[in-house]
Design a protein around this motif. Structure first.
Motif, PDB file in Angstrom:
ATOM      1  N   GLY A 161     -14.146   1.156 -11.131  1.00 23.79           N
ATOM      2  CA  GLY A 161     -15.355   1.912 -11.432  1.00 23.79           C
ATOM      3  C   GLY A 161     -16.185   2.152 -10.182  1.00 23.79           C
ATOM      4  N   PHE A 162     -17.517   2.225 -10.374  1.00 23.34           N
ATOM      5  CA  PHE A 162     -18.458   2.474  -9.276  1.00 23.34           C
ATOM      6  C   PHE A 162     -19.292   1.228  -9.045  1.00 23.34           C
ATOM      7  CE2 PHE A 162     -22.726   3.451  -7.817  1.00 23.34           C
ATOM      8  CZ  PHE A 162     -22.491   4.292  -6.736  1.00 23.34           C
ATOM      9  N   PRO A 163     -19.588   0.844  -7.798  1.00 19.95           N
ATOM     10  CA  PRO A 163     -19.009   1.369  -6.550  1.00 19.95           C
ATOM     11  C   PRO A 163     -17.875   0.438  -6.115  1.00 19.95           C
ATOM     12  CG  PRO A 163     -20.999   0.110  -6.079  1.00 19.95           C
ATOM     13  CD  PRO A 163     -20.698  -0.067  -7.554  1.00 19.95           C
ATOM     14  N   GLU A 164     -16.682   0.773  -6.493  1.00 16.92           N
ATOM     15  CA  GLU A 164     -15.524  -0.100  -6.266  1.00 16.92           C
ATOM     16  C   GLU A 164     -14.373   0.703  -5.664  1.00 16.92           C
ATOM     17  OE1 GLU A 164     -16.075  -3.240  -9.978  1.00 16.92           O
ATOM     18  OE2 GLU A 164     -15.205  -1.265 -10.409  1.00 16.92           O
ATOM     19  N   PHE A 165     -13.240   0.056  -5.534  1.00 14.72           N
ATOM     20  CA  PHE A 165     -11.981   0.711  -5.166  1.00 14.72           C
ATOM     21  C   PHE A 165     -10.876  -0.262  -5.552  1.00 14.72           C
ATOM     22  CE2 PHE A 165     -13.459  -1.744  -1.659  1.00 14.72           C
ATOM     23  CZ  PHE A 165     -12.414  -2.057  -0.791  1.00 14.72           C
ATOM     24  N   TRP A 166      -9.652  -0.034  -5.162  1.00 14.86           N
ATOM     25  CA  TRP A 166      -8.527  -0.855  -5.637  1.00 14.86           C
ATOM     26  C   TRP A 166      -8.795  -2.349  -5.481  1.00 14.86           C
ATOM     27  CZ3 TRP A 166      -6.139  -4.597  -2.893  1.00 14.86           C
ATOM     28  CH2 TRP A 166      -6.259  -4.571  -1.493  1.00 14.86           C
ATOM     29  N   TYR A 214     -12.461   8.146  -3.714  1.00 14.78           N
ATOM     30  CA  TYR A 214     -12.704   6.774  -3.283  1.00 14.78           C
ATOM     31  C   TYR A 214     -11.749   6.334  -2.172  1.00 14.78           C
ATOM     32  CZ  TYR A 214     -15.832   5.479  -7.187  1.00 14.78           C
ATOM     33  OH  TYR A 214     -16.886   5.378  -8.069  1.00 14.78           O
ATOM     34  N   ALA A 215     -12.260   5.556  -1.233  1.00 15.57           N
ATOM     35  CA  ALA A 215     -11.489   4.794  -0.242  1.00 15.57           C
ATOM     36  C   ALA A 215     -10.420   5.659   0.431  1.00 15.57           C
ATOM     37  CB  ALA A 215     -10.902   3.552  -0.890  1.00 15.57           C
ATOM     38  N   GLU A 216      -9.139   5.302   0.269  1.00 22.84           N
ATOM     39  CA  GLU A 216      -8.057   5.980   0.995  1.00 22.84           C
ATOM     40  C   GLU A 216      -7.513   7.203   0.261  1.00 22.84           C
ATOM     41  OE1 GLU A 216      -7.239   5.026   4.078  1.00 22.84           O
ATOM     42  OE2 GLU A 216      -8.793   3.505   3.865  1.00 22.84           O
ATOM     43  N   SER A 217      -7.995   7.461  -0.946  1.00 22.09           N
ATOM     44  CA  SER A 217      -7.544   8.649  -1.678  1.00 22.09           C
ATOM     45  C   SER A 217      -8.307   9.882  -1.198  1.00 22.09           C
ATOM     46  CB  SER A 217      -7.757   8.461  -3.186  1.00 22.09           C
ATOM     47  OG  SER A 217      -6.861   7.501  -3.697  1.00 22.09           O
ATOM     48  N   ASP A 218      -7.734  11.064  -1.483  1.00 19.50           N
ATOM     49  CA  ASP A 218      -8.389  12.322  -1.079  1.00 19.50           C
ATOM     50  C   ASP A 218      -9.746  12.463  -1.759  1.00 19.50           C
ATOM     51  OD1 ASP A 218      -6.364  13.041   0.583  1.00 19.50           O
ATOM     52  OD2 ASP A 218      -5.473  14.546  -0.754  1.00 19.50           O
ATOM     53  N   HIS A 226       0.840  -1.196   0.000  1.00 22.22           N
ATOM     54  CA  HIS A 226       0.000   0.000   0.000  1.00 22.22           C
ATOM     55  C   HIS A 226       0.878   1.251   0.000  1.00 22.22           C
ATOM     56  CE1 HIS A 226      -3.939  -2.000   0.887  1.00 22.22           C
ATOM     57  NE2 HIS A 226      -3.085  -2.978   1.182  1.00 22.22           N
ATOM     58  N   LYS A 227       0.599   2.156  -0.941  1.00 23.00           N
ATOM     59  CA  LYS A 227       1.417   3.367  -1.076  1.00 23.00           C
ATOM     60  C   LYS A 227       0.528   4.567  -1.385  1.00 23.00           C
ATOM     61  CE  LYS A 227       5.638   1.070  -2.725  1.00 23.00           C
ATOM     62  NZ  LYS A 227       6.677   1.053  -3.795  1.00 23.00           N
ATOM     63  N   PHE A 228       1.139   5.762  -1.352  1.00 20.26           N
ATOM     64  CA  PHE A 228       0.439   6.997  -1.695  1.00 20.26           C
ATOM     65  C   PHE A 228       1.311   7.837  -2.625  1.00 20.26           C
ATOM     66  CE2 PHE A 228      -1.550   5.647   2.219  1.00 20.26           C
ATOM     67  CZ  PHE A 228      -2.880   5.975   2.046  1.00 20.26           C
ATOM     68  N   MET A 229       0.641   8.624  -3.483  1.00 21.77           N
ATOM     69  CA  MET A 229       1.339   9.547  -4.372  1.00 21.77           C
ATOM     70  C   MET A 229       0.473  10.795  -4.525  1.00 21.77           C
ATOM     71  SD  MET A 229       2.339   9.098  -8.433  1.00 21.77           S
ATOM     72  CE  MET A 229       3.275   7.586  -8.209  1.00 21.77           C
ATOM     73  N   ARG A 230       1.119  11.960  -4.494  1.00 20.03           N
ATOM     74  CA  ARG A 230       0.362  13.197  -4.685  1.00 20.03           C
ATOM     75  C   ARG A 230       0.276  13.505  -6.181  1.00 20.03           C
ATOM     76  NH1 ARG A 230      -2.070  16.673  -1.646  1.00 20.03           N
ATOM     77  NH2 ARG A 230      -1.402  15.514   0.188  1.00 20.03           N
ATOM     78  N   VAL A 231      -0.957  13.606  -6.659  1.00 18.12           N
ATOM     79  CA  VAL A 231      -1.222  13.773  -8.092  1.00 18.12           C
ATOM     80  C   VAL A 231      -2.202  14.924  -8.265  1.00 18.12           C
ATOM     81  CG1 VAL A 231      -2.209  12.690 -10.138  1.00 18.12           C
ATOM     82  CG2 VAL A 231      -0.833  11.323  -8.560  1.00 18.12           C
ATOM     83  N   TYR A 287      -3.819  16.119  -5.141  1.00 16.35           N
ATOM     84  CA  TYR A 287      -4.579  15.172  -4.311  1.00 16.35           C
ATOM     85  C   TYR A 287      -3.726  13.948  -4.002  1.00 16.35           C
ATOM     86  CZ  TYR A 287      -8.536  18.029  -5.707  1.00 16.35           C
ATOM     87  OH  TYR A 287      -9.386  19.086  -5.922  1.00 16.35           O
ATOM     88  N   ARG A 288      -3.894  13.433  -2.781  1.00 18.06           N
ATOM     89  CA  ARG A 288      -3.172  12.234  -2.380  1.00 18.06           C
ATOM     90  C   ARG A 288      -3.943  11.007  -2.884  1.00 18.06           C
ATOM     91  NH1 ARG A 288      -1.740   9.841   3.578  1.00 18.06           N
ATOM     92  NH2 ARG A 288      -3.986   9.464   3.522  1.00 18.06           N
ATOM     93  N   ILE A 289      -3.273  10.222  -3.733  1.00 20.18           N
ATOM     94  CA  ILE A 289      -3.892   9.039  -4.343  1.00 20.18           C
ATOM     95  C   ILE A 289      -3.288   7.784  -3.712  1.00 20.18           C
ATOM     96  CG2 ILE A 289      -4.177   7.715  -6.481  1.00 20.18           C
ATOM     97  CD1 ILE A 289      -5.833  10.288  -6.399  1.00 20.18           C
ATOM     98  N   HIS A 290      -4.161   6.923  -3.215  1.00 22.24           N
ATOM     99  CA  HIS A 290      -3.743   5.645  -2.644  1.00 22.24           C
ATOM    100  C   HIS A 290      -3.685   4.595  -3.739  1.00 22.24           C
ATOM    101  CE1 HIS A 290      -4.929   1.631  -0.900  1.00 22.24           C
ATOM    102  NE2 HIS A 290      -3.833   1.892  -0.211  1.00 22.24           N
ATOM    103  N   TYR A 291      -2.666   3.721  -3.675  1.00 20.03           N
ATOM    104  CA  TYR A 291      -2.585   2.639  -4.647  1.00 20.03           C
ATOM    105  C   TYR A 291      -1.928   1.414  -4.034  1.00 20.03           C
ATOM    106  CZ  TYR A 291       2.299   4.234  -5.473  1.00 20.03           C
ATOM    107  OH  TYR A 291       3.617   4.599  -5.333  1.00 20.03           O
ATOM    108  N   VAL A 292      -2.165   0.278  -4.662  1.00 20.07           N
ATOM    109  CA  VAL A 292      -1.571  -0.988  -4.245  1.00 20.07           C
ATOM    110  C   VAL A 292      -0.694  -1.483  -5.385  1.00 20.07           C
ATOM    111  CG1 VAL A 292      -2.032  -3.370  -3.571  1.00 20.07           C
ATOM    112  CG2 VAL A 292      -3.484  -1.527  -2.711  1.00 20.07           C
TER     113      VAL A 292
END
Length: 625
Positions: A89-94, A118-122, A61-66, A69-74
């Motif tokens: 898509g909707f209603p989903e997340f990583w 979505y989820a852990e992102s801003d 699990h990581k984060f990047m500012r894009v 906004y802080r974007i969470h990704y795996v």
């Protein structure tokens, strides 16, 4: 008129929003009155995330500012390998890509993001921050920060809508792409207002324009709606309920629909890229939200796109039927990548034109204000067989080399009768009409020469000059094959090609070694042929030219034109398929025709001895009429 149409759509959109909201509100009231179930309003508190969301089972699990906004990704897999980026898509997340992260991390560097909101992102507060063009920008900057020039993009639902948009805008960064469960926005818009089925399937899009109510109803009965995804375990279902059960967790995702209320109105068309990367669009066989008609429409809009159904899958195919979805993705990704010479613009710009109901691919180069020179290939060739001529003659002519029907990137009709020589003659005639030329120079090789001679007789009024290489007119060939033992034995392959299936098999035999007879100058040139003819079904169309050209009855003689344009017929000195006797016979049939031998050349003269072939063509072209 456009403004009136948009006003009508606006009124329709928000009228339907009120209708659906009222309908759902009344339904809830009735359910409460008659069932008296207090749990209908209840959302269970979940202070602790499920283990699947905190462990590294699916990646780090990581984060990047894009874009602020802080974007969470795996992330998972070897970073030195090609990148696959998954967009949910909707209603989903990583987590919706968990099966794909584990499957494709074996061979790729894989990343699944939580999109903004979505989820852990801003989660931006303004609705305008959720327009899908903003997410296209997020993907672009995310990939740039990873230091990648090219990658494979895979999207589902809103991730597919955004993905198609990204592909159209940034095709230069795409190796391949796979979109699941949603077509391009242009296709969806067209379907929405032309298909009653899609209109009814899209009821929720109108309902989601209402503030507050969609968030409230989505969470009812402890997020009962997530069961439509058909999760395989209770833990998977809990992962969704935990993520979307947080305060404000549904507003961002639903804001994608609110921000795209203009999604209901036609967009300005985006600039099309010169060439499209290979793409795959897939729908679950039982998708209840997107019409299957979107497949054909997406293929018309995006060149080089395939469309497939995922057997037994619902809308959430990558989770509902992960094995079948992964199989189709892997099958697509493992298709050979075309050599660079077939994808860049070294020899000209790649284009398409629909002719007689068939989509024809062609490569175009040179000044369009100069005289047109069209090149028609033979067997087993495609536009690439004219690469040396495209580069040589674009200096003085507007040059075009086509893939004939059944070849290369052109459409491949299934019926043998669609490959009769007269069908190709009419293809050429329609291409010239669509290009807006009254006269042109026609250059053909092998089957392209046989077709070219036929065209010249039928449409001499459109011919400035013509050059035919490696095959005489059909009438001459028919005469020679029945009167000359030499030509009869040279033509053995024509009889063999009447057999179904077997010719295709033997042509592919031993890694298509037969292409080496062309005497290509580099390995890349041979690979271009192997790639093109190595595709499924790529040899049947070309061999069908022979199957369609065999008749027990000779063709009736064509009406001869009153006047013949200057012509040149050439054969390679060492041509093993056509007798030199065809030169004399052709000169007797076609007035104002010269015949020459290309020194040192085999049958595929324009590739084997391009300098000598080009010299003879140029010498002929510069002769005064």
């Amino acid at each position: 008129m456009v403004e009136v149409g948009n006003l009508i759509r606006f009124i329709l959109c928000y009228t339907l929003c009120l209708v659906y909201s009222t309908w759902i509100g009344i339904g809830l009231l009735i359910a409460y009155i008659f069932k008296r179930d207090p749990n209908i309003w209840t959302v269970k508190e979940r202070p602790t995330p499920p283990r699947a969301l905190t462990s590294n089972e699916f990646g780090e699990h990581k984060f990047m500012r894009v874009n602020g906004y802080r974007i969470h990704y795996v992330e998972k897999g070897d970073k030195t390998k090609p990148l696959i980026l998954f967009i949910h898509g909707f209603p989903e997340f990583w987590y919706s890509w968990r099966f794909q992260l584990n499957e494709f991390s074996k061979d790729y560097h894989v990343i699944a993001i939580d999109q903004r909101g979505y989820a852990e992102s801003d989660k931006p507060n303004t609705i305008s921050a959720y327009h899908f063009d903003k997410m296209v920008g997020d993907i672009r900057q995310f990939v740039q920060q990873l230091g990648r020039e090219k990658f494979t993009l895979i999207g589902h639902d809103w991730g597919a809508v955004i993905g198609f948009r990204y592909v159209m805008r940034h095709m230069d960064t795409i190796d391949k792409y796979v979109m699941i469960g949603a077509p391009p926005s242009e296709v969806w818009h067209k379907l929405l207002f032309s298909s009653v089925k899609q209109f009814l399937m899209s009821w929720y899009v109108f309902y989601f324009q209402m503030p507050f109510l969609p968030e409230f109803t989505t969470s009812l009965q402890d997020f009962q709606m997530f069961k439509v995804m058909k999760h395989q375990t209770e833990e998977e279902l809990e992962a969704y309920k935990y993520t979307f059960g947080k305060e404000g967790a549904l507003t961002g995702p639903i804001n994608y629909y609110r921000a795209s209320a203009k999604f209901l109105f036609p967009d300005q068309p985006l600039k099309r890229p010169e060439k499209f990367a290979p793409g795959l669009y897939m729908l679950g066989e039982g998708d209840k939200y997107i019409s299957p008609d979107s497949g054909k429409m997406a293929k018309e809009l995006y060149d080089n796109l395939d469309f497939k159904f995922i057997k037994g899958a619902n809308h959430f195919a990558q989770q509902h039927k992960p094995d079948e979805t992964n199989r189709l993705i892997r099958e697509f990704l493992e298709k050979p990548t075309p050599p660079q010479s077939l994808t860049n613009n070294e020899f000209g710009e790649h284009k398409f034109m629909t002719v007689n109901g068939i989509k024809i691919h062609y490569v175009e180069n040179g000044d369009k204000n100069k005289p047109l020179m069209m090149f028609i290939h033979g067997f087993p060739e495609f536009w690439y067989s004219w690469r040396f001529q495209l580069n040589e003659f674009n200096k003085d002519y507007h040059v075009i080399a086509i893939d004939q029907r059944g070849y290369g990137d052109s459409d491949k009709p299934s019926k043998i009768s669609d490959y009769h020589i007269d069908e190709m003659v009419e293809d050429i005639h329609q291409i010239i009409k669509q290009l807006g030329h009254e006269k042109f120079i026609l250059v053909g090789h092998d089957w392209g020469a046989a077709i070219g001679f036929r065209y010249v007789i039928k449409h001499m009024e459109t011919i400035e000059k013509y050059v035919m290489i490696g095959a005489p007119p059909k009438e001459v060939f028919d005469q020679l094959v029945t009167s000359s033992l030499k030509q009869f034995f040279m033509s053995w392959y024509m009889f063999f090609f009447q057999m179904p299936v077997l010719p295709e098999f033997f042509t592919r035999f031993y890694d298509m070694k037969s292409f080496r007879m062309m005497k290509h100058q580099t390995e890349e040139e041979t690979e271009a042929y192997k790639y093109t003819f190595g595709k499924e079904g790529a040899l049947t169309g070309p061999i069908n030219y022979y199957r369609a050209g065999t008749s027990s009855q000779p063709d009736p003689p064509l009406k001869r034109p009153e006047r013949f344009a200057p012509g040149l017929y050439m054969l390679g000195e060492f041509d093993r398929f056509i007798s030199h006797d065809s030169g004399i016979l052709t000169k007797e049939l076609y007035e104002n025709l010269d015949f020459k031998i290309i020194k040192g050349a085999n049958h595929f003269a324009q590739q084997h001895k391009p300098d000598e072939t080009n010299r003879l063509i140029r010498e002929f072209m510069e002769q005064e009429i």
